[in-house]
Design a protein around this motif. Structure first.
Motif, PDB file in Angstrom:
ATOM      1  N   TRP A 127       5.988 -98.619 -72.563  1.00 31.10           N
ATOM      2  CA  TRP A 127       6.030 -98.861 -71.125  1.00 31.10           C
ATOM      3  C   TRP A 127       5.080 -97.986 -70.336  1.00 31.10           C
ATOM      4  CZ3 TRP A 127       7.714-103.330 -70.122  1.00 31.10           C
ATOM      5  CH2 TRP A 127       8.744-103.892 -70.861  1.00 31.10           C
ATOM      6  N   GLY A 128       4.940 -96.759 -70.748  1.00 28.60           N
ATOM      7  CA  GLY A 128       4.068 -95.848 -70.005  1.00 28.60           C
ATOM      8  C   GLY A 128       2.674 -95.745 -70.575  1.00 28.60           C
ATOM      9  N   GLY A 129       2.541 -96.117 -71.858  1.00 27.27           N
ATOM     10  CA  GLY A 129       1.237 -96.038 -72.505  1.00 27.27           C
ATOM     11  C   GLY A 129       0.786 -94.614 -72.769  1.00 27.27           C
ATOM     12  N   ARG A 130       1.723 -93.666 -72.722  1.00 27.00           N
ATOM     13  CA  ARG A 130       1.364 -92.260 -72.898  1.00 27.00           C
ATOM     14  C   ARG A 130       2.260 -91.618 -73.945  1.00 27.00           C
ATOM     15  NH1 ARG A 130       0.825 -89.461 -67.203  1.00 27.00           N
ATOM     16  NH2 ARG A 130      -0.061 -87.905 -68.568  1.00 27.00           N
ATOM     17  N   MET A 131       1.746 -90.563 -74.559  1.00 27.93           N
ATOM     18  CA  MET A 131       2.551 -89.786 -75.497  1.00 27.93           C
ATOM     19  C   MET A 131       3.706 -89.169 -74.724  1.00 27.93           C
ATOM     20  SD  MET A 131       1.343 -90.263 -78.462  1.00 27.93           S
ATOM     21  CE  MET A 131       2.309 -89.087 -79.359  1.00 27.93           C
ATOM     22  N   PRO A 132       4.902 -89.220 -75.285  1.00 30.58           N
ATOM     23  CA  PRO A 132       6.082 -88.745 -74.553  1.00 30.58           C
ATOM     24  C   PRO A 132       6.124 -87.228 -74.411  1.00 30.58           C
ATOM     25  CG  PRO A 132       6.670 -89.326 -76.789  1.00 30.58           C
ATOM     26  CD  PRO A 132       5.231 -89.737 -76.606  1.00 30.58           C
ATOM     27  N   VAL A 133       6.688 -86.787 -73.304  1.00 26.42           N
ATOM     28  CA  VAL A 133       7.031 -85.383 -73.084  1.00 26.42           C
ATOM     29  C   VAL A 133       8.516 -85.390 -72.765  1.00 26.42           C
ATOM     30  CG1 VAL A 133       6.656 -83.341 -71.668  1.00 26.42           C
ATOM     31  CG2 VAL A 133       4.723 -84.827 -72.231  1.00 26.42           C
ATOM     32  N   TRP A 141       0.080 -84.136 -75.169  1.00 26.66           N
ATOM     33  CA  TRP A 141      -0.712 -84.525 -76.333  1.00 26.66           C
ATOM     34  C   TRP A 141      -1.777 -83.504 -76.677  1.00 26.66           C
ATOM     35  CZ3 TRP A 141      -5.941 -85.134 -76.132  1.00 26.66           C
ATOM     36  CH2 TRP A 141      -6.514 -85.264 -74.868  1.00 26.66           C
ATOM     37  N   TYR A 142      -2.339 -82.817 -75.692  1.00 26.86           N
ATOM     38  CA  TYR A 142      -3.466 -81.913 -75.953  1.00 26.86           C
ATOM     39  C   TYR A 142      -3.039 -80.488 -76.272  1.00 26.86           C
ATOM     40  CZ  TYR A 142      -2.679 -80.934 -70.998  1.00 26.86           C
ATOM     41  OH  TYR A 142      -2.114 -80.622 -69.785  1.00 26.86           O
ATOM     42  N   ASP A 143      -1.768 -80.120 -76.065  1.00 27.56           N
ATOM     43  CA  ASP A 143      -1.368 -78.752 -76.407  1.00 27.56           C
ATOM     44  C   ASP A 143      -0.211 -78.710 -77.404  1.00 27.56           C
ATOM     45  OD1 ASP A 143       0.738 -79.475 -74.743  1.00 27.56           O
ATOM     46  OD2 ASP A 143       0.442 -77.880 -73.302  1.00 27.56           O
TER      47      ASP A 143
END
Length: 196
Positions: A127-133, A141-143
């Motif tokens: 739904w968000g198209g992003r890696m979850p936090v 995703w980058y840290d």
């Protein structure tokens, strides 16, 4: 042992009293301290983060700074009753090699890891198209230290392909245990007890 993280609590309940253990990626030594104090275990640790090493040593624990990817090769075969790798598998550069060492060093091995196929992770991507936090995966995703996004089904297939024996498995949703049925979708974390 009630104040331990849920996966560590499961491990602590299933380690035999008086065992020799090596906790790889032991963090601040919370599990080691519980096993030493409440189960009479001879607990040793390996940890990469110097601040965690200092915290564990301040608890009176035998912990050395080291990297699971490079330092496990120096441990002798069958030198521990249990080798423990909790929430560290997904951060290893060569998790297959680390697991081989785990089962060489320990007569049995506990492995716990976050399940990247959990439905909340899937929804976040869909739904968000992003890696979850999330609370359990708090880094972006980058840290993130997580470089291998393992799922329960991936791990089961890995074990099957290697002919490894699963003595026990536990699946957690938040802090509650959930059934093995549909664990790949429903469980946020998994704990496995392995033997060659």
């Amino acid at each position: 042992m009630n104040d331990l993280r849920p996966d560590l609590s499961i491990i602590a309940r299933h380690v035999a009293r008086g065992s020799r253990i090596l906790d790889i990626g032991c963090g601040d030594g919370a599990l080691m301290a519980a096993l030493r104090d409440e189960a009479g275990c001879d607990a040793r640790g390996l940890e990469i983060d110097p601040a965690n090493v200092a915290a564990a040593v301040a608890r009176g624990l035998a912990v050395v700074q080291g990297d699971a990817d490079t330092d496990l090769a120096s441990y002798p075969d069958a030198s521990f009753d249990y080798a423990i790798l909790s929430q560290t598998l997904q951060t290893a550069r060569a998790p297959d090699v680390v697991l081989d060492h785990l089962l060489r060093i320990g007569r049995r091995a506990f492995v716990s890891f976050p399940n990247f196929a959990h439905w909340r992770v899937r929804l976040s991507l869909m739904w968000g198209g992003r890696m979850p936090v999330t609370d359990l995966l708090p880094e972006r995703w980058y840290d993130t230290p997580n470089i291998h996004h393992v799922t329960i089904d991936d791990f089961r297939a890995f074990l099957r392909d290697r002919g490894l024996t699963v003595e026990g498995s536990w699946f957690l949703s938040r802090s509650r245990q959930t059934s093995a049925a549909a664990a790949n979708l429903r469980a946020e974390h998994a704990v496995f007890l392995l033997q060659r």
